[in-house]
Design an enzyme around this catalytic site. Structure first.
Site, PDB file in Angstrom:
ATOM      1  N   HIS A 112      -6.174   8.088 -49.198  1.00  0.00           N
ATOM      2  CA  HIS A 112      -6.032   8.109 -50.658  1.00  0.00           C
ATOM      3  C   HIS A 112      -7.053   7.193 -51.320  1.00  0.00           C
ATOM      4  CE1 HIS A 112      -4.394   7.819 -54.682  1.00  0.00           C
ATOM      5  NE2 HIS A 112      -3.700   8.916 -54.399  1.00  0.00           N
ATOM      6  N   HIS A 132      -3.033  16.149 -52.578  1.00  0.00           N
ATOM      7  CA  HIS A 132      -4.395  15.709 -52.260  1.00  0.00           C
ATOM      8  C   HIS A 132      -4.949  16.492 -51.076  1.00  0.00           C
ATOM      9  CE1 HIS A 132      -4.943  12.512 -55.098  1.00  0.00           C
ATOM     10  NE2 HIS A 132      -3.809  11.932 -54.750  1.00  0.00           N
ATOM     11  N   GLU A 143       1.684   0.116 -54.390  1.00  0.00           N
ATOM     12  CA  GLU A 143       3.036   0.634 -54.187  1.00  0.00           C
ATOM     13  C   GLU A 143       3.882  -0.361 -53.393  1.00  0.00           C
ATOM     14  OE1 GLU A 143       4.544   3.949 -54.595  1.00  0.00           O
ATOM     15  OE2 GLU A 143       3.063   4.123 -56.195  1.00  0.00           O
ATOM     16  N   ILE A 165       0.914   3.805 -46.350  1.00  0.00           N
ATOM     17  CA  ILE A 165      -0.124   3.575 -45.349  1.00  0.00           C
ATOM     18  C   ILE A 165      -0.652   2.137 -45.413  1.00  0.00           C
ATOM     19  CG2 ILE A 165      -2.407   4.325 -44.503  1.00  0.00           C
ATOM     20  CD1 ILE A 165      -0.516   6.623 -44.277  1.00  0.00           C
ATOM     21  N   ILE A 166      -0.946   1.674 -46.610  1.00  0.00           N
ATOM     22  CA  ILE A 166      -1.579   0.354 -46.759  1.00  0.00           C
ATOM     23  C   ILE A 166      -0.684  -0.588 -47.575  1.00  0.00           C
ATOM     24  CG2 ILE A 166      -3.949   1.243 -46.576  1.00  0.00           C
ATOM     25  CD1 ILE A 166      -4.077   0.964 -49.695  1.00  0.00           C
TER      26      ILE A 166
HETATM   27 CO    CO Z   1      -3.064  10.319 -55.810  1.00  0.00          CO
END
Ligand code: CO
Length: 263
Positions: free
Chosen positions: A147, A210, A91, A86-87
């Site tokens: 997240h 999550h 990662e 996503i961002i």
């Molecule tokens: Co997590």
């Protein structure tokens, strides 16, 4: 001689089979359809997820280095790495480092951007979600659970929340599990809006752990429990962003941009 081309779809990964096919699988399917000249391969970045899949289900998924090595061994010249993240956080930084290390294995190795990168991406993401929730009523609030991270890219979540408001969606709120805004900030914003019902949606590509636990779980600190305790009728939508065609389309655009650099 024509060059052998591949797209490597890089995802965090999930051990939940059903959401995996509906989200990561759907993104990869779109890649195959949209880029028929390319072989589409899968890699995950979570060592823990890959271990669970191997030991529990006997499924082997490559990590990025393994997948790139395999492509090089098979004679691919041009590779586009496309993260489904996503961002532009930890990662993604890690992925860029791995890409640099493997650069020499290929004629061209380019990396596409995560979902929320350019200003136009923010608007596209807002519009995609607003389109999916066009039935959202005035007395309902849609709360997205992202997240969140300690990386400076955490600022993306507040920026996305702002963009929803700028586009007229004053009843859409963005929060995170591990970053800012957190549940307390979102709670305050929702209280000010004072809806009758709260609808919760993960701002994550897959509706995995999550979403199932932190968002929709029975524990008293799950987001569902917190909003119920605050007196709202609460509904959870256990769909990952990868299930929304317009979100997948943003990833396809990012591949197109990365592939253009390859000529
Ligand atoms: Co997590």
């Amino acid at each position: 001689m024509s060059e052998k081309k591949a797209i490597l779809a890089v995802s965090f990964g999930t051990s939940h089979k059903e959401t995996r096919e509906k989200t990561i699988g759907a993104i990869e399917e779109d890649m195959r359809r949209r880029f028929p000249d390319y072989q589409v391969r899968r890699a995950f970045t979570s060592g823990m997820i890959m271990r669970i899949l191997r030991e529990r289900d006997g499924i082997q998924v490559d990590n990025v280095a393994e997948a790139l090595k395999r492509l090089a061994d098979e004679g691919f010249d041009q590779v586009v790495l496309q993260p489904t993240h996503i961002i532009n956080g930890d990662e993604y930084d890690k992925l860029m480092r791995q890409a640099r290390e493997c650069q020499s294995l290929f004629h061209r190795l380019n990396t596409g951007k995560p979902l929320l990168t350019d200003s136009a991406d923010y608007e596209a993401v807002c519009r995609a979600i607003m389109g999916e929730f066009s039935h959202l009523k005035k007395d309902e609030a849609l709360v997205l659970m992202g997240h969140g991270t300690g990386h400076f890219a955490d600022a993306a979540y507040a920026a996305l929340d702002y963009r929803f408001k700028a586009l007229g969606a004053e009843n859409v709120f963005v929060g995170t599990v591990e970053g800012y805004p957190g549940i307390e900030e979102v709670r305050g914003q929702v209280r000010k809006y004072s809806p009758r019902r709260v609808i919760l949606l993960p701002l994550m590509v897959v509706a995995g752990d999550h979403a199932v636990n932190d968002m929709a779980g029975d524990e008293e600190d799950s987001w569902r429990s917190v909003f119920e305790k605050d007196g709202y009728e609460t509904r959870c939508v256990l769909k990952g962003l990868g299930e929304f065609p317009e979100i997948r389309e943003i990833y396809m655009e990012h591949i197109l941009k990365a592939a253009k650099q390859q000529g």
